[in-house]
Design a protein around this motif. Structure first.
Motif, PDB file in Angstrom:
ATOM      1  N   ALA A  35      -0.384   1.406  -0.388  1.00 56.26           N
ATOM      2  CA  ALA A  35       0.166   0.207  -1.017  1.00 56.26           C
ATOM      3  C   ALA A  35      -0.442  -0.059  -2.395  1.00 56.26           C
ATOM      4  O   ALA A  35       0.250  -0.467  -3.311  1.00 56.26           O
ATOM      5  N   GLY A  36      -1.732   0.148  -2.554  1.00 57.89           N
ATOM      6  CA  GLY A  36      -2.399  -0.148  -3.809  1.00 57.89           C
ATOM      7  C   GLY A  36      -2.023   0.758  -4.957  1.00 57.89           C
ATOM      8  O   GLY A  36      -2.280   0.439  -6.106  1.00 57.89           O
ATOM      9  N   CYS A  37      -1.408   1.897  -4.696  1.00 53.91           N
ATOM     10  CA  CYS A  37      -1.082   2.849  -5.757  1.00 53.91           C
ATOM     11  C   CYS A  37       0.014   2.352  -6.683  1.00 53.91           C
ATOM     12  O   CYS A  37       0.183   2.876  -7.771  1.00 53.91           O
ATOM     13  N   TYR A  39      -0.093  -0.323  -8.146  1.00 52.69           N
ATOM     14  CA  TYR A  39      -0.807  -1.110  -9.140  1.00 52.69           C
ATOM     15  C   TYR A  39      -1.850  -0.215  -9.804  1.00 52.69           C
ATOM     16  O   TYR A  39      -2.177   0.838  -9.302  1.00 52.69           O
ATOM     17  N   VAL A  42      -6.801  -1.170  -6.857  1.00 58.81           N
ATOM     18  CA  VAL A  42      -6.731  -1.920  -5.604  1.00 58.81           C
ATOM     19  C   VAL A  42      -7.039  -3.389  -5.880  1.00 58.81           C
ATOM     20  O   VAL A  42      -6.443  -4.283  -5.276  1.00 58.81           O
ATOM     21  N   ASP A  44      -6.192  -5.093  -8.511  1.00 54.86           N
ATOM     22  CA  ASP A  44      -4.956  -5.702  -8.991  1.00 54.86           C
ATOM     23  C   ASP A  44      -4.005  -5.975  -7.828  1.00 54.86           C
ATOM     24  O   ASP A  44      -3.357  -7.017  -7.769  1.00 54.86           O
ATOM     25  N   TYR A  45      -3.898  -5.003  -6.918  1.00 59.18           N
ATOM     26  CA  TYR A  45      -3.037  -5.167  -5.742  1.00 59.18           C
ATOM     27  C   TYR A  45      -3.492  -6.355  -4.902  1.00 59.18           C
ATOM     28  O   TYR A  45      -2.701  -7.228  -4.551  1.00 59.18           O
ATOM     29  N   CYS A  46      -4.776  -6.423  -4.595  1.00 55.43           N
ATOM     30  CA  CYS A  46      -5.297  -7.516  -3.769  1.00 55.43           C
ATOM     31  C   CYS A  46      -5.164  -8.855  -4.491  1.00 55.43           C
ATOM     32  O   CYS A  46      -4.945  -9.892  -3.856  1.00 55.43           O
ATOM     33  N   THR A  48      -2.788  -9.976  -6.010  1.00 56.20           N
ATOM     34  CA  THR A  48      -1.444 -10.544  -5.890  1.00 56.20           C
ATOM     35  C   THR A  48      -1.332 -11.497  -4.706  1.00 56.20           C
ATOM     36  O   THR A  48      -0.356 -12.218  -4.594  1.00 56.20           O
ATOM     37  N   CYS A  60      -7.624  -5.060   1.669  1.00 54.43           N
ATOM     38  CA  CYS A  60      -8.091  -6.276   1.004  1.00 54.43           C
ATOM     39  C   CYS A  60      -8.892  -7.153   1.957  1.00 54.43           C
ATOM     40  O   CYS A  60      -8.751  -7.057   3.166  1.00 54.43           O
TER      41      CYS A  60
END
Length: 132
Positions: A35-37, A39, A42, A44-46, A48, A60
């Protein structure tokens, strides 16, 4: 990937960091990624996730002190970063070692099979070195 002139080529692989340009002769493309790829990191992904309940993913964790969603134990690859977080545990029984959620630290009863209480009020992992 194999050269495009190889008649045995049945698939095409792009490694992480690829430009993402797929040759025109390739069809049936599937993108495999965590999932983090999607962004740049990781973090940046978290970032959100605005609430603690939304932040609950394998990558996360919710930082109550900062009241924000941060990279979790399983996304950490640096052992020092893992050891610095009480919510995380560096599992050295796996090869290679990996950072996981510290289930013993979260325990209120210390009855989990992987945990023990060396002194009253503490709960830590029972470490076995049978693979060494």
């Amino acid at each position: 990937d194999r050269p495009n002139y190889d008649p045995l080529t049945r698939s095409y692989f792009c490694e992480f960091g690829s430009t993402g340009v797929v040759p025109s002769y390739v069809f049936g493309v599937s993108t495999l990624q965590r999932a983090g790829c999607a962004y740049s990191s990781v973090a940046d992904y978290c970032g959100t996730f605005a609430t603690q309940s939304a932040c609950f993913t394998s990558e996360c964790r919710w930082d109550t002190a900062k009241t924000k969603c941060m990279p979790g134990c399983q996304s950490l690859t640096n052992s020092d970063e893992c050891l610095a977080l009480p919510a995380c545990y560096l599992d050295i029984t796996s090869v290679p070692s990996r950072c996981i959620v510290n289930m013993c630290n979260l325990s209120t009863t210390c009855t989990e099979t992987q945990c023990h209480s060396p002194t009253p009020g503490t709960c830590v992992y029972t470490v076995s070195y049978t693979h060494l």
